[in-house]
Write a protein that holds these residues in place. Structure first.
Motif, PDB file in Angstrom:
ATOM      1  N   LEU A 222       0.839  -1.097  -0.040  1.00 54.84           N
ATOM      2  CA  LEU A 222      -0.025  -0.157  -0.015  1.00 54.84           C
ATOM      3  C   LEU A 222       0.946   1.301  -0.037  1.00 54.84           C
ATOM      4  N   LEU A 223       0.696   2.074  -0.888  1.00 54.50           N
ATOM      5  CA  LEU A 223       1.409   3.442  -0.930  1.00 54.50           C
ATOM      6  C   LEU A 223       0.480   4.500  -0.480  1.00 54.50           C
ATOM      7  N   ALA A 224       1.082   4.913   0.726  1.00 58.68           N
ATOM      8  CA  ALA A 224       0.061   6.056   1.409  1.00 58.68           C
ATOM      9  C   ALA A 224       0.825   7.262   0.956  1.00 58.68           C
ATOM     10  N   ASP A 225       0.324   8.097  -0.107  1.00 56.61           N
ATOM     11  CA  ASP A 225       1.242   9.161  -0.522  1.00 56.61           C
ATOM     12  C   ASP A 225       0.740  10.216   0.133  1.00 56.61           C
ATOM     13  N   GLU A 226       1.844  11.149   0.644  1.00 54.15           N
ATOM     14  CA  GLU A 226       1.504  12.230   1.188  1.00 54.15           C
ATOM     15  C   GLU A 226       0.720  12.134   2.456  1.00 54.15           C
ATOM     16  N   ILE A 227       1.017  11.295   3.152  1.00 47.17           N
ATOM     17  CA  ILE A 227       0.080  10.623   4.309  1.00 47.17           C
ATOM     18  C   ILE A 227      -0.126  11.839   5.481  1.00 47.17           C
ATOM     19  N   ASN A 228       0.540  12.868   5.481  1.00 45.93           N
ATOM     20  CA  ASN A 228       0.281  13.875   6.441  1.00 45.93           C
ATOM     21  C   ASN A 228      -0.501  14.923   5.937  1.00 45.93           C
ATOM     22  N   ARG A 229      -1.197  14.743   4.756  1.00 43.58           N
ATOM     23  CA  ARG A 229      -2.284  15.626   4.481  1.00 43.58           C
ATOM     24  C   ARG A 229      -3.606  15.526   4.713  1.00 43.58           C
ATOM     25  N   ALA A 230      -3.817  14.032   5.496  1.00 44.32           N
ATOM     26  CA  ALA A 230      -4.997  13.675   5.873  1.00 44.32           C
ATOM     27  C   ALA A 230      -4.974  14.175   7.326  1.00 44.32           C
ATOM     28  N   SER A 231      -6.356  14.253   7.650  1.00 46.02           N
ATOM     29  CA  SER A 231      -6.521  14.696   9.188  1.00 46.02           C
ATOM     30  C   SER A 231      -6.256  13.482  10.093  1.00 46.02           C
ATOM     31  N   PRO A 232      -5.740  13.581  11.358  1.00 45.13           N
ATOM     32  CA  PRO A 232      -5.234  12.480  12.257  1.00 45.13           C
ATOM     33  C   PRO A 232      -6.479  11.591  12.244  1.00 45.13           C
ATOM     34  N   ARG A 233      -7.655  11.724  12.367  1.00 47.52           N
ATOM     35  CA  ARG A 233      -8.658  10.832  12.339  1.00 47.52           C
ATOM     36  C   ARG A 233      -8.523   9.934  11.160  1.00 47.52           C
ATOM     37  N   THR A 234      -8.086  10.215  10.042  1.00 45.78           N
ATOM     38  CA  THR A 234      -7.883   9.244   8.805  1.00 45.78           C
ATOM     39  C   THR A 234      -6.570   8.520   8.976  1.00 45.78           C
ATOM     40  N   GLN A 235      -5.747   9.388   9.276  1.00 44.98           N
ATOM     41  CA  GLN A 235      -4.452   8.695   9.424  1.00 44.98           C
ATOM     42  C   GLN A 235      -4.589   7.529  10.653  1.00 44.98           C
ATOM     43  N   SER A 236      -5.353   7.713  11.680  1.00 41.24           N
ATOM     44  CA  SER A 236      -5.358   6.857  12.521  1.00 41.24           C
ATOM     45  C   SER A 236      -6.115   5.430  12.172  1.00 41.24           C
ATOM     46  N   ALA A 237      -7.079   5.514  10.984  1.00 41.21           N
ATOM     47  CA  ALA A 237      -7.598   4.156  10.535  1.00 41.21           C
ATOM     48  C   ALA A 237      -6.540   3.056  10.208  1.00 41.21           C
ATOM     49  N   LEU A 238      -5.114   3.604   9.897  1.00 36.36           N
ATOM     50  CA  LEU A 238      -4.148   2.787   9.513  1.00 36.36           C
ATOM     51  C   LEU A 238      -3.619   2.013  10.722  1.00 36.36           C
TER      52      LEU A 238
ATOM     53  N   THR B 116      -1.181  20.626   6.491  1.00 34.71           N
ATOM     54  CA  THR B 116      -0.733  19.376   6.950  1.00 34.71           C
ATOM     55  C   THR B 116      -0.899  18.968   8.114  1.00 34.71           C
ATOM     56  N   TYR B 117      -1.051  17.604   8.413  1.00 37.23           N
ATOM     57  CA  TYR B 117      -1.095  17.254   9.889  1.00 37.23           C
ATOM     58  C   TYR B 117      -0.006  16.563  10.395  1.00 37.23           C
ATOM     59  N   PRO B 118       0.555  17.005  11.332  1.00 31.03           N
ATOM     60  CA  PRO B 118       1.823  16.132  11.931  1.00 31.03           C
ATOM     61  C   PRO B 118       1.408  14.761  12.323  1.00 31.03           C
ATOM     62  N   LEU B 119       2.019  13.728  12.185  1.00 37.03           N
ATOM     63  CA  LEU B 119       1.458  12.273  12.325  1.00 37.03           C
ATOM     64  C   LEU B 119       1.465  12.157  13.892  1.00 37.03           C
ATOM     65  N   PRO B 120       0.520  11.487  14.354  1.00 35.76           N
ATOM     66  CA  PRO B 120       0.313  11.259  15.795  1.00 35.76           C
ATOM     67  C   PRO B 120       1.382  10.333  16.108  1.00 35.76           C
ATOM     68  N   GLU B 121       1.894  10.592  17.564  1.00 36.89           N
ATOM     69  CA  GLU B 121       3.146   9.791  17.940  1.00 36.89           C
ATOM     70  C   GLU B 121       2.861   8.259  17.796  1.00 36.89           C
ATOM     71  N   ALA B 122       1.594   7.880  17.920  1.00 35.31           N
ATOM     72  CA  ALA B 122       1.222   6.483  18.081  1.00 35.31           C
ATOM     73  C   ALA B 122       1.385   5.879  16.586  1.00 35.31           C
ATOM     74  N   GLN B 123       0.882   6.874  15.642  1.00 33.50           N
ATOM     75  CA  GLN B 123       1.144   6.475  14.250  1.00 33.50           C
ATOM     76  C   GLN B 123       2.683   6.285  13.984  1.00 33.50           C
ATOM     77  N   MET B 124       3.221   7.181  14.329  1.00 28.97           N
ATOM     78  CA  MET B 124       4.800   7.172  14.201  1.00 28.97           C
ATOM     79  C   MET B 124       5.410   6.150  14.524  1.00 28.97           C
TER      80      MET B 124
END
Lengths: 316, 714
Positions: free
Chosen positions: A108-124, A160-168
């Motif tokens: 899965l290529l998640a391109d420019e992951i920090n453009r989505a809101s943390p809510r969406t990022q957390s789906a991963l 952009t939204y910085p990635l949450p620490e848990a996601q990092m």
């Protein structure tokens, strides 16, 4: 494990690396790290300036393996269901049918992951951590090979939204590609004069071969002393000056596994301190949360890990 | 060190120059700067820094105590390095300000050890926590409360130390402009290294020039003002008149004669008197004697300031002879404060209260002693003087009476004309016919004792007696009408009466000693007293004649407040502190005796702790699990290469170390065998199954072989 299996696994690595090398020039180090993450079951976050070849690298890898590949372009209005999938009511048979999202894939290529809101990022989060997703209270297991390559670009802040620490922490490694030397850049120009070499790239290994590679990597031997060295390196970040939050045991685990993969790539059957040292910065640095004062003083997470590498006594 | 090269040496040299310690400054500066050339560094733990800082602080405290308690001031402290003459030591030690200045002057020396440790420490910067127990407790407290510890503030001591040196140099600056230009140059040097990058050098130089120029103008202006005030001080010839201590002025005594109302005197303790060898303490301690009465003031004589210096024999013995004929061996111990300040040199100054027939003084730490023709003794010295006064009948240093015919101003027989009618009227009431001189005095004393009473309350004169309506003076009013008064009335009247009878007499002021406190006597301000000195022609001495009715002591005692005992307690503490401060007690040697072992202990700790705890720390680190493969012969090879100047840093892996080693021309040829050896060694160390017997033997053999081939290659 018999030597033939090991040799075969090493050949898989060499094939993929060679294939990627046809497209991406002067990035053998990055390819090595990327494949180490793939072989050790970790995910990768590529952070670099636009145009340095992050997406190309990811696509080259995806094309080299005969496996399903999907790409999500992260945007601010992206929703978790856009990633995971959604159950849609079918009027004809009066039932809900689940439509799988792009997460049900091998690469899965998640391109420019920090453009989505943390809510969406957390789906991963769940998918990357446990290789499964829970949708509508139902657990769905992802395929045996599930590898996320995310990219982000460090220069932009607006939108952009910085990635949450848990996601990092879910990413096994974060590394940069960096600019290549002028000579290599010239050869990139020459290679792409008529056609992008990516178009011509053919798959060189099968999914089964990659899964075999992962199994061989798990069987790479590592001595207790080096496990202790890994733990010492990671533990030192928790006491380092200027660090608010040190690295977790997950970091130790990722460092050990990735070092096992590198050992295989290097033609060894056991891990040596060199492999651990090579991966310490990409595996540990992005997990550290720096104190604001230290950050303003110019102390970087990378610098902290470098300092720890220098001061911690390496087994020899 | 982050300061520009040689700046610290320059500032220490400058300090040494300004403080007359040129060689010391040079040596210290060079030692400090040698840190730039000497690569050896000392590993310092926080605990060691704390210990060194504590040592320096204690050293500073010791210096401060020594400087402030030293009778001769901080110059004593400096005797470790120099030998100032007596004059400079006296001048330096005179006032506490001088002590403070001396202390400031030595500050670079006190903190030099700390600065040197920082210069030679491997870490370069010290945490500020080491300097402040408060910061350390805060950190501990944060950790106990499971909160993130506060940020460590890093201190680099070089710049503060630089300023300290300049400050110290200022304490002993020469009167010329060397200090100004030296400081200017050093500051310019320091600022040049730190100049902001955004300005051109020209702007920087112009700014510096303006600052230095305005500083010079300001300094010059201040100097001119200073000279002006000095001139004013010297111009005032009457400066001696300002040495008043408890209303005792050697030149004049303004009495309260003629003043109406109650006399107010405080109960503050001003003197402490102790008997020596069981001798009885004299009841009257005289401070000054006066000869000329011009109501309501008594003056010494017509010509002011006839003080002459009293020699100290031998010098620095504390023995001062007031009268060549040492008659008696009676001694009394007196402690008094010197409350006035000599405007010329800032030394405490005051009149000494002495027995009337005092002939010499012992154990007196005065810098200068003067007396005049009527026995007043003026001392310049530390703020508190404790001494023994020797006295005996007939050994007074007072000059015999001047009895010119016709009497002149300043003679001891002069009576103001306007007092004469009242005196004659009074003398007519006293039966004096046929009595000798001595008996006449006693008769007057007896008459006062029976017909007069002591009173601190003075009623206003009746309307009919008001001056202007009659020619009656205050003394006349006292003698003829009120019959009440305080000691000044009795003493003045007695002097005038005796003179009217043709007997030379003088007016004396001082203290009446009567209140015991344990083994010694205390004298309060309200014990201030005035009496008459009468010339006894047969013995050719001045005799004390105190005609104030004896009830005055009781009257004064009734006025004591119940809280007096508390005030006395504070007074006692103040007295003890003054003794300590002015070096009159033996506390200082004790303190030093206490401080030197403490300093020694701290120093021992700093040195011994390294020896005791360093090995313990390393063994602690060496204890962990005995990992497999530590017996590899490869280590012999590594040790051999390290000995040849190719050591491996702790964080360096064997591969990257080998890359460096093989870059060395002597080892360049061994790249391949060394790599093979490392692979074997790594398998021995890090591959859990380890090597087979044959391979283990190969590792041993190849390592030894390699060693043999590389070592002779040298």
């Amino acid at each position: 494990m018999n030597p033939e299996t090991i040799t075969a696994a090493r050949a898989v690595y060499q094939k993929i690396a060679g294939n990627i090398g046809k497209v991406i020039q002067g990035q053998s180090g990055a390819t090595r790290k990327l494949l180490a993450a793939l072989a050790s079951g970790g995910h990768v976050l590529l952070e670099d300036f636009p145009g340095t070849g992050k997406t190309t690298l990811a696509k080259a890898l995806a094309r080299s393996i005969d496996a399903s590949f999907k790409r999500i372009q992260f945007t601010p209005d992206l929703l978790p269901s856009d990633i995971l999938g959604v159950a849609i009511f079918n009027q004809r048979d009066q039932a809900f049918h689940f439509h799988e999202g792009p997460i049900f894939t091998n690469i899965l290529l998640a391109d420019e992951i920090n453009r989505a809101s943390p809510r969406t990022q957390s789906a991963l989060l769940e998918a990357m951590g446990e290789s499964q997703v829970s949708i509508d209270g139902e657990h769905r297991t992802l395929s045996e090979l599930f590898f996320v390559i995310a990219t982000e670009n460090p220069v932009e802040f607006r939108g952009t939204y910085p990635l949450p620490e848990a996601q990092m922490d879910r990413f096994a490694m974060r590394f940069t590609l960096g600019y290549v030397s002028p000579e290599e850049e010239v050869s990139i120009l020459a290679a792409q004069q008529s056609q992008h070499p990516l178009e011509a790239l053919k798959a060189c290994v099968t999914l089964a071969e990659v899964l075999q590679l992962k199994q061989v990597v798990q069987a790479m031997r590592i001595s207790d002393e080096l496990k202790r060295y890994v733990v010492d390196l990671v533990g030192a970040t928790r006491k380092a000056a200027g660090v608010q939050l040190g690295a977790s045991p997950r970091a130790s685990l990722a460092l050990m596994k990735a070092a096992q993969a590198l050992a295989l790539f290097d033609g060894l059957e056991f891990v040596t301190p060199e492999q651990i040292q090579e991966l310490a910065i990409p595996v540990i640095a992005h997990r550290l949360v720096m104190e604001p004062q230290a950050r303003f003083a110019g102390v970087t997470a990378r610098g902290v890990v470098e300092g720890i590498l220098k001061s911690t006594k390496v087994p020899a | 060190m982050k300061t520009p090269p040689l700046l610290m040496a320059a500032v220490l040299l400058f300090w040494g120059w300004q403080s007359d310690l040129l060689l010391a400054g040079l040596g210290l500066g060079l030692l400090l700067e040698s840190a730039r050339v000497i690569p050896a560094r000392w590993e310092m733990t926080d605990a060691e820094i704390i210990r060194i800082w504590n040592f320096c602080s204690l050293l500073g405290l010791a210096a401060a105590i020594y400087a402030f308690t030293s009778n001769e001031g901080p110059a004593d402290f400096g005797k470790m390095f120099e030998h100032p003459d007596l004059q400079t030591s006296q001048l330096a030690g005179n006032a506490s300000t001088a002590a403070a200045i001396g202390l400031i002057r030595w500050l670079p020396l006190v903190f030099y050890f700390f600065m040197l440790t920082q210069a030679f420490s491997a870490r370069g910067d010290f945490p500020l926590d080491a300097l402040s127990p408060f910061l350390r407790y805060r950190r501990k407290w944060h950790l106990q409360a499971n909160r993130p510890p506060p940020r460590v503030i890093i201190l680099h001591a070089a710049w503060p130390y630089f300023m300290l040196c300049l400050f110290a140099a200022s304490a002993h600056a020469a009167t010329d402009l060397t200090f100004f230009w030296g400081t200017g140059a050093l500051l310019a040097w320091a600022l040049w290294s730190q100049r902001p990058p955004g300005f051109t050098r020209l702007v920087w130089l112009i700014t510096l020039g303006v600052v230095l120029g305005s500083a010079l103008v300001g300094q010059r202006g201040l100097g001119a003002l200073n000279r002006l005030t000095n001139f004013a001080d010297n111009y005032n010839a009457q400066w001696m008149a300002r040495f008043m201590r408890h209303n005792t002025d050697p030149e004049q005594s303004r009495t309260s004669i003629g003043r109406i109302g109650e006399q107010q005197m405080s109960s503050q303790i001003v003197l402490r008197v102790a008997p020596v060898n069981g001798t009885a303490v004299p009841t009257h301690l005289r401070e000054a004697t006066y000869r000329v009465y011009h109501a309501p003031v008594w003056y010494t004589s017509g010509t002011p300031n006839d003080f002459t210096s009293v020699p100290e024999t031998p010098v620095n013995s504390g023995h001062w002879v007031l009268h060549p004929k040492v008659a008696g061996r009676a001694l009394v111990n007196i402690s008094c404060y010197l409350n006035a300040i000599n405007p010329k040199d800032g030394n405490p100054l005051g009149v000494l209260p002495l027995p009337g027939d005092c002939d010499h003084l012992e154990n007196l730490n005065a810098y200068d002693l003067k007396n005049n023709s009527v026995g007043t003794v003026l001392a310049e010295g530390p703020g508190l003087l404790t001494f023994n006064a020797g006295f005996g009948a007939g050994s007074s240093s007072d000059e015999p009476p001047a009895t010119n015919n016709p009497p002149e101003i300043g003679d001891d027989l002069v009576v103001p004309d306007k007092e004469k009618p009242a005196l004659d009227a009074f003398l007519a009431q006293v039966p004096l016919a046929g009595l000798g001189d001595r008996a006449k005095g006693q008769a007057i004393d007896h008459y006062f004792g029976t017909h007069f009473e002591y009173s601190i309350w003075q009623e206003p004169p009746k309307a009919s007696d008001r001056p202007g309506t009659t020619n009656e003076t205050a003394v006349g009013n006292f003698l003829l009408h009120t019959h009440k008064g305080h000691c000044e009335f009795f003493a003045t009247a007695t002097v005038l009466l005796l003179r009217e009878l043709g007997i030379p007499a003088r007016y004396a002021v001082g203290y009446y000693v009567h209140e015991t406190a344990g083994s010694h006597y205390v004298v309060r301000e309200r014990d201030a007293h005035a009496w008459c000195l009468v010339w006894d022609a047969p013995t050719r001495t001045w005799v004390t004649l105190d005609t104030t009715p004896g009830s005055w002591v009781d009257t004064e005692r009734k006025r004591i407040s119940h809280w007096q005992v508390i005030a006395d307690g504070f007074s006692w503490m103040g007295y003890q502190f003054a003794k300590f401060r002015w070096g009159q007690s033996h506390i200082r040697p004790y303190l030093l005796a206490l401080l030197i072992p403490a300093l020694g202990y701290f120093l021992y700790q700093i040195i011994a702790y390294r020896r005791r705890h360093q090995p313990a720390a390393t063994t602690n680190r060496a204890v962990p699990v005995n990992w497999p493969g530590r017996d590899s012969e490869f280590y012999e090879l590594e040790a051999a290469l390290a000995q040849r100047g190719l050591p491996r840093r702790p964080g360096e892996s064997l591969t990257s170390w080998l890359d460096q080693v093989t870059a060395d021309p002597a080892v360049a040829g061994f790249q391949e065998p060394l790599r093979r050896l490392v692979r074997l060694h790594y398998r021995h160390r890090f591959d859990p199954p380890g090597l087979t017997g044959v391979e283990r033997e190969a590792l041993r053999r190849e390592a030894r072989e390699c060693l043999k081939r590389i070592l002779p290659a040298k």
